[in-house]
Write a protein that holds these residues in place. Structure first.
Motif, PDB file in Angstrom:
ATOM      1  N   HIS A  95       0.985  -1.141   0.113  1.00 26.48           N
ATOM      2  CA  HIS A  95      -0.093   0.057   0.017  1.00 26.48           C
ATOM      3  C   HIS A  95       1.029   1.316   0.236  1.00 26.48           C
ATOM      4  O   HIS A  95       0.650   2.178  -0.547  1.00 26.48           O
ATOM      5  CB  HIS A  95      -0.830   0.151   1.011  1.00 26.48           C
ATOM      6  CG  HIS A  95      -1.970  -0.948   0.997  1.00 26.48           C
ATOM      7  ND1 HIS A  95      -3.120  -0.656   0.443  1.00 26.48           N
ATOM      8  CD2 HIS A  95      -2.320  -2.116   1.577  1.00 26.48           C
ATOM      9  CE1 HIS A  95      -4.072  -1.760   0.442  1.00 26.48           C
ATOM     10  NE2 HIS A  95      -3.437  -2.646   1.152  1.00 26.48           N
TER      11      HIS A  95
ATOM     12  N   LYS B 153      -6.032  10.237  -8.071  1.00 27.09           N
ATOM     13  CA  LYS B 153      -5.195  10.337  -7.073  1.00 27.09           C
ATOM     14  C   LYS B 153      -4.149  11.266  -7.382  1.00 27.09           C
ATOM     15  O   LYS B 153      -3.643  12.351  -6.765  1.00 27.09           O
ATOM     16  CB  LYS B 153      -4.630   8.949  -6.499  1.00 27.09           C
ATOM     17  CG  LYS B 153      -5.495   7.840  -5.483  1.00 27.09           C
ATOM     18  CD  LYS B 153      -6.559   7.380  -6.597  1.00 27.09           C
ATOM     19  CE  LYS B 153      -7.473   6.435  -5.986  1.00 27.09           C
ATOM     20  NZ  LYS B 153      -8.285   5.741  -6.795  1.00 27.09           N
TER      21      LYS B 153
ATOM     22  N   GLU C 179      -7.133   9.038  -2.135  1.00 27.29           N
ATOM     23  CA  GLU C 179      -7.270   7.729  -1.672  1.00 27.29           C
ATOM     24  C   GLU C 179      -8.494   7.856  -0.884  1.00 27.29           C
ATOM     25  O   GLU C 179      -9.109   6.707  -0.607  1.00 27.29           O
ATOM     26  CB  GLU C 179      -5.992   7.141  -1.123  1.00 27.29           C
ATOM     27  CG  GLU C 179      -4.930   6.767  -2.171  1.00 27.29           C
ATOM     28  CD  GLU C 179      -3.636   6.251  -1.550  1.00 27.29           C
ATOM     29  OE1 GLU C 179      -2.757   5.966  -1.992  1.00 27.29           O
ATOM     30  OE2 GLU C 179      -3.759   6.394  -0.176  1.00 27.29           O
TER      31      GLU C 179
ATOM     32  N   SER D  35     -10.714   4.492  -3.101  1.00 24.71           N
ATOM     33  CA  SER D  35      -9.629   3.781  -3.505  1.00 24.71           C
ATOM     34  C   SER D  35      -9.695   2.481  -2.804  1.00 24.71           C
ATOM     35  O   SER D  35     -10.578   2.126  -1.928  1.00 24.71           O
ATOM     36  CB  SER D  35      -8.487   4.488  -3.037  1.00 24.71           C
ATOM     37  OG  SER D  35      -7.162   3.667  -3.423  1.00 24.71           O
ATOM     38  N   GLU D  36      -9.207   1.441  -3.777  1.00 25.02           N
ATOM     39  CA  GLU D  36      -9.058   0.169  -2.824  1.00 25.02           C
ATOM     40  C   GLU D  36      -7.633  -0.079  -2.507  1.00 25.02           C
ATOM     41  O   GLU D  36      -7.284  -1.500  -2.288  1.00 25.02           O
ATOM     42  CB  GLU D  36      -9.753  -0.842  -3.963  1.00 25.02           C
ATOM     43  CG  GLU D  36     -11.067  -0.718  -3.936  1.00 25.02           C
ATOM     44  CD  GLU D  36     -11.914  -1.802  -5.041  1.00 25.02           C
ATOM     45  OE1 GLU D  36     -10.916  -2.461  -5.701  1.00 25.02           O
ATOM     46  OE2 GLU D  36     -12.874  -1.753  -5.307  1.00 25.02           O
ATOM     47  N   GLU D  37      -6.821   0.572  -2.676  1.00 25.00           N
ATOM     48  CA  GLU D  37      -5.189   0.447  -2.131  1.00 25.00           C
ATOM     49  C   GLU D  37      -4.618   1.607  -1.581  1.00 25.00           C
ATOM     50  O   GLU D  37      -5.274   2.844  -2.263  1.00 25.00           O
ATOM     51  CB  GLU D  37      -4.662  -0.394  -3.260  1.00 25.00           C
ATOM     52  CG  GLU D  37      -4.593   0.445  -4.457  1.00 25.00           C
ATOM     53  CD  GLU D  37      -3.948  -0.497  -5.678  1.00 25.00           C
ATOM     54  OE1 GLU D  37      -3.176  -1.359  -5.312  1.00 25.00           O
ATOM     55  OE2 GLU D  37      -4.166  -0.011  -7.142  1.00 25.00           O
TER      56      GLU D  37
ATOM     57  N   PHE E 179      -6.295   4.530   1.792  1.00 27.59           N
ATOM     58  CA  PHE E 179      -7.189   3.421   1.975  1.00 27.59           C
ATOM     59  C   PHE E 179      -7.296   2.656   3.238  1.00 27.59           C
ATOM     60  O   PHE E 179      -8.189   2.471   3.748  1.00 27.59           O
ATOM     61  CB  PHE E 179      -7.181   2.279   0.832  1.00 27.59           C
ATOM     62  CG  PHE E 179      -8.020   1.121   1.129  1.00 27.59           C
ATOM     63  CD1 PHE E 179      -9.222   1.108   0.636  1.00 27.59           C
ATOM     64  CD2 PHE E 179      -7.457  -0.232   1.410  1.00 27.59           C
ATOM     65  CE1 PHE E 179     -10.088   0.034   0.937  1.00 27.59           C
ATOM     66  CE2 PHE E 179      -8.019  -1.244   1.393  1.00 27.59           C
ATOM     67  CZ  PHE E 179      -9.438  -1.189   1.300  1.00 27.59           C
TER      68      PHE E 179
ATOM     69  N   GLN F 156      -8.770   4.932   5.998  1.00 26.88           N
ATOM     70  CA  GLN F 156     -10.100   5.108   5.994  1.00 26.88           C
ATOM     71  C   GLN F 156     -10.695   3.671   6.544  1.00 26.88           C
ATOM     72  O   GLN F 156     -11.661   3.568   7.093  1.00 26.88           O
ATOM     73  CB  GLN F 156     -10.399   5.344   4.596  1.00 26.88           C
ATOM     74  CG  GLN F 156     -10.350   6.673   4.024  1.00 26.88           C
ATOM     75  CD  GLN F 156     -11.716   7.426   4.610  1.00 26.88           C
ATOM     76  OE1 GLN F 156     -11.412   8.037   5.632  1.00 26.88           O
ATOM     77  NE2 GLN F 156     -12.691   7.888   3.968  1.00 26.88           N
ATOM     78  N   GLN F 157     -10.048   2.602   6.038  1.00 24.31           N
ATOM     79  CA  GLN F 157     -10.597   1.203   6.630  1.00 24.31           C
ATOM     80  C   GLN F 157     -10.131   1.122   7.978  1.00 24.31           C
ATOM     81  O   GLN F 157     -11.541   0.575   8.689  1.00 24.31           O
ATOM     82  CB  GLN F 157      -9.804   0.090   5.731  1.00 24.31           C
ATOM     83  CG  GLN F 157     -10.479  -1.377   5.727  1.00 24.31           C
ATOM     84  CD  GLN F 157      -9.699  -2.230   4.960  1.00 24.31           C
ATOM     85  OE1 GLN F 157      -8.711  -2.381   5.238  1.00 24.31           O
ATOM     86  NE2 GLN F 157     -10.705  -3.111   4.394  1.00 24.31           N
TER      87      GLN F 157
END
Length: 292
Positions: free
Chosen positions: A88, A154, A227, A231-233, A237, A240-241
């Motif tokens: 990441h 991005k 991101e 974004s997924e990476e 990300f 956020q996760q």
């Protein structure tokens, strides 16, 4: 008979030189390393004190663990999943570098055009200021709608964040040249492009590198902001996760890595400045804001 003695730290005086001119020796690697340590120990001590304060607050349980993760837990989180954070971090680094390079190229070109055309400068400058004051987090979702969840949004946000410091510093540098130098160049028959490469551009480099050091850190922020919104990476990300899962150690791990990334990019730009501008007064002064 006059006996000349070496001047300590300045090299040997030239015996037959007029006015007692002293020939200075170039500092060796050991001298440069000693100077680096002399300038760097204070930031390292301050950083150590901040980490000590961070550790003391968490160790004394002045805050809940879900609010502030301790340094030890943060480090354990990174070491427990090194490949996860590395992958990441590389994504964010790539977005940052791409945005920074694009912002530098476009910013320098725009600055040159603005300096050589007052009409373009008067037309473009208000737009640049307007674009700068708009919060990037507010417009980043639009780029996701237009371009999807890929690399584009991005990089665009990173470019927008880094562009303004580059163009403003470059314009200032190009305009800071002594008018007498330009008159002398014209008197000697230099063409406009020769005046630019030989006089204007070299004189603008100190200002440009000042803007680049600001832009380097802003590009990191821009990539992370991009991101955040889609974004997924990437490190954004991860943050956020982790925030959504109340995973404070992972959140702090992402913040630490982002901070280290920004500092590293800043140091790289400063190192390039030291290579390109060893002659500038800012590199020779004792009272200089630099880490190199």
């Amino acid at each position: 008979m006059v006996t000349r003695t070496p001047t300590e730290g300045l090299g040997q005086p030239v015996g037959d030189s007029p006015g007692g001119v002293v020939e200075r020796e170039r500092p060796g690697a050991g001298d440069r390393f000693a100077r680096f340590l002399e300038r760097s120990w204070r930031p390292f001590v301050l950083l150590a004190l901040l980490f000590a304060g961070w550790w003391a607050i968490t160790a004394a349980e002045l805050v809940e663990p879900y609010e502030v993760a301790s340094p030890g837990v943060t480090l354990e989180t990174i070491l427990a999943k090194p490949d996860y954070f590395l992958d990441h971090a590389w994504t964010t680094t790539y977005e940052t570098l791409l945005g920074f390079v694009i912002a530098t190229v476009i910013g320098v070109f725009a600055a040159v055009v603005m300096v050589y055309s007052s009409t373009i400068e008067k037309s473009l400058y208000p737009l640049l200021l307007f674009a700068q004051v708009i919060p990037k987090i507010a417009v980043a979702p639009l780029f996701v709608v237009w371009l999807g969840f890929g690399l584009g949004p991005k990089v665009i946000v990173a470019v927008l964040m880094a562009f303004f410091p580059v163009v403003i510093s470059m314009v200032t540098g190009l305009k800071s040249i002594d008018p007498e130098m330009l008159e002398l160049s014209a008197t000697m028959g230099a063409k406009p492009w020769q005046t630019f490469w030989k006089i204007r551009f070299p004189a603008s480099l100190p200002h440009l590198f000042s803007g680049l050091k600001v832009a380097a850190t802003m590009a990191v922020t821009g990539a992370v902001v991009g991101e955040f919104v889609g974004s997924e990476e990437g490190l954004g990300f991860i943050i956020q996760q982790a925030n959504g899962n109340f995973d404070t150690p992972t959140l702090f791990a992402g913040l630490v890595i982002i901070s280290l990334m920004g500092v590293l990019l800043f140091l790289i730009v400063e190192w390039l400045e030291a290579l390109v501008l060893p002659w500038h007064a800012s590199r020779r002064s004792d009272n200089v804001t630099t880490t190199l």
